[in-house]
Design an enzyme around this catalytic site. Structure first.
Site, PDB file in Angstrom:
ATOM      1  N   CYS A  33       4.908   4.600  -3.999  1.00 44.32           N
ATOM      2  CA  CYS A  33       4.779   3.894  -5.279  1.00 44.32           C
ATOM      3  C   CYS A  33       3.605   4.457  -6.079  1.00 44.32           C
ATOM      4  O   CYS A  33       3.714   4.674  -7.287  1.00 44.32           O
ATOM      5  CB  CYS A  33       4.614   2.389  -5.054  1.00 44.32           C
ATOM      6  SG  CYS A  33       6.150   1.605  -4.523  1.00 44.32           S
TER       7      CYS A  33
ATOM      8  N   GLN B 262       0.835  -1.210   0.000  1.00 47.17           N
ATOM      9  CA  GLN B 262       0.000   0.000   0.000  1.00 47.17           C
ATOM     10  C   GLN B 262       0.869   1.260   0.000  1.00 47.17           C
ATOM     11  O   GLN B 262       0.484   2.287   0.549  1.00 47.17           O
ATOM     12  CB  GLN B 262      -0.937  -0.004   1.210  1.00 47.17           C
ATOM     13  CG  GLN B 262      -2.142  -0.902   1.042  1.00 47.17           C
ATOM     14  CD  GLN B 262      -3.056  -0.438  -0.088  1.00 47.17           C
ATOM     15  OE1 GLN B 262      -3.021   0.707  -0.531  1.00 47.17           O
ATOM     16  NE2 GLN B 262      -3.883  -1.353  -0.586  1.00 47.17           N
ATOM     17  N   SER B 263       2.032   1.173  -0.626  1.00 50.11           N
ATOM     18  CA  SER B 263       2.967   2.297  -0.612  1.00 50.11           C
ATOM     19  C   SER B 263       2.376   3.555  -1.263  1.00 50.11           C
ATOM     20  O   SER B 263       1.972   3.536  -2.425  1.00 50.11           O
ATOM     21  CB  SER B 263       4.237   1.883  -1.358  1.00 50.11           C
ATOM     22  OG  SER B 263       5.022   3.018  -1.657  1.00 50.11           O
ATOM     23  N   ASN B 264       2.361   4.641  -0.489  1.00 49.61           N
ATOM     24  CA  ASN B 264       1.951   5.941  -1.045  1.00 49.61           C
ATOM     25  C   ASN B 264       2.984   6.431  -2.043  1.00 49.61           C
ATOM     26  O   ASN B 264       2.659   7.067  -3.037  1.00 49.61           O
ATOM     27  CB  ASN B 264       1.825   6.967   0.080  1.00 49.61           C
ATOM     28  CG  ASN B 264       0.794   6.565   1.104  1.00 49.61           C
ATOM     29  OD1 ASN B 264      -0.351   6.300   0.760  1.00 49.61           O
ATOM     30  ND2 ASN B 264       1.202   6.485   2.368  1.00 49.61           N
TER      31      ASN B 264
END
Ligand SMILES: *Cc1c(COP(=O)(O)O)cnc(C)c1O
Length: 327
Positions: free
Chosen positions: A76, A72-74
């Site tokens: 990325c 859930q990387s912001n």
């Protein structure tokens, strides 16, 4: 900083607002800088870093961005959005598995057309840079010139975005007629804290910069930050004198660990949402702001009157597990 170029991606300056009711409850002036409002798809703190990282990529004639992060990387998602906006390709190396529900940032990554490779936590920990290098070679054989952005864009060039942010804060202080005694931020990969610390130092500002680590330990991050401060100086040409003992990174609020929430954290976020109309994210700002409020109650911030918390974004990171903790 004049020798380093950036491109414009973020809506700047971001506003600073006072949290009136929380301030009253704590007996301090609590302000929030809304870096969650740097944009919509391209939002949050990573955008300020990408203004510099992607400028470097373009200056090297790259047409693909490769980066990595949690599922859930912001960071990325922001990278995928920037790539789409600029007509570049994006390749994301995500820690997690294919069966993860496609929601939040992962959903947006897909909408934005990013290539995605899932890797295991062990591969992520020990091998992620090699994996990204192999992808770069693969893309090269297909005629692409790729640029690798490390986790969180936390390297020398990315951190420049937060030196810039500190200068923006100093300008806003002058306009508002306020002096912030403490600037407080989440520490996830360290670049935001490092940029703020460096910017505070080279501008001879008297504020104390505080970080709250949301995973690992403060000791771990102090080493990371010292390394980043050195990398920053490779870009700016000015090294600063700093040791671990100068770094205020407060430990104890990582809870169950990266991207794992507990009831107290989610309840705190819920309380603040209802009190002030501001929603924090569960992975970063929720933990850090919870930590700040707890530490204010304990007296750690007694010598500070005006406290500025940076809301670094992350709203897309809410997922079903965390939502299920809400009563
Ligand atoms: C990445 C991130 C942070 C942490 O910033 P670092 O520079 O990685 O320490 C904080 N908040 C949000 C919402 C983020 O996405």
């Amino acid at each position: 900083m004049d020798n380093v170029k950036k491109i414009r991606l973020a809506n700047l300056p971001t506003r600073i607002e006072k949290l009136n009711r929380l301030s009253k409850e704590l007996g301090k002036n609590i302000y929030v800088k809304r870096d969650d409002e740097t944009g919509t798809e391209i939002s949050g703190n990573k955008v300020r870093k990408l203004e510099y990282s992607v400028a470097e990529a373009l200056s090297r004639n790259c047409d693909y961005l490769i980066t990595c992060g949690g599922i859930q990387s912001n960071h990325c998602r922001a990278t995928a959005a920037v790539a789409a906006k600029l007509g570049m390709g994006a390749y994301l190396v995500l820690r997690g598995n294919e069966d993860t529900p496609v929601e939040g940032n992962l959903f947006l990554d897909r909408m934005l057309g990013a290539d995605i490779k899932f890797i295991t936590p062990d591969e992520y920990r020990y091998e992620r840079m090699n994996i990204m290098k192999r992808i770069k070679e693969e893309l090269y054989s297909q005629g692409h010139n790729a640029y690798i952005i490390p986790e969180g864009a936390s390297n020398g060039v990315g951190s420049l975005g937060y030196i810039n942010a500190m200068e923006e804060i100093l300008e806003q202080e002058r306009e508002m007629g306020i002096k912030f005694d403490a600037v407080v931020v989440t520490v996830g990969s360290g670049g935001t804290f490092s940029g703020l610390y460096y910017g505070n130092y080279v501008n001879n500002n008297s504020a104390a910069v505080y970080g709250f680590n949301i995973c690992d330990t403060s000791e771990y991050f102090k080493d990371i930050v010292l390394g980043l401060l050195k990398e920053i100086s490779d870009y700016t040409g000015r090294e600063i004198k700093v040791g671990k003992e100068d770094l205020n990174i407060i430990d104890g609020y990582q809870g169950r660990g990266y991207a794992l929430s507990c009831v107290e954290e989610v309840e705190f976020i819920n309380y603040l949402a209802k009190l002030e109309g501001i929603i924090l994210d569960p992975v970063y700002t929720g933990k850090a702001m919870y930590g700040l409020v707890e530490e204010i109650k304990k007296g750690t911030f007694d010598e500070h009157e005006n406290i500025l918390f940076i809301h670094t974004g992350g709203l897309f990171g809410w997922n079903m597990d965390q939502r299920s903790l809400l009563k």
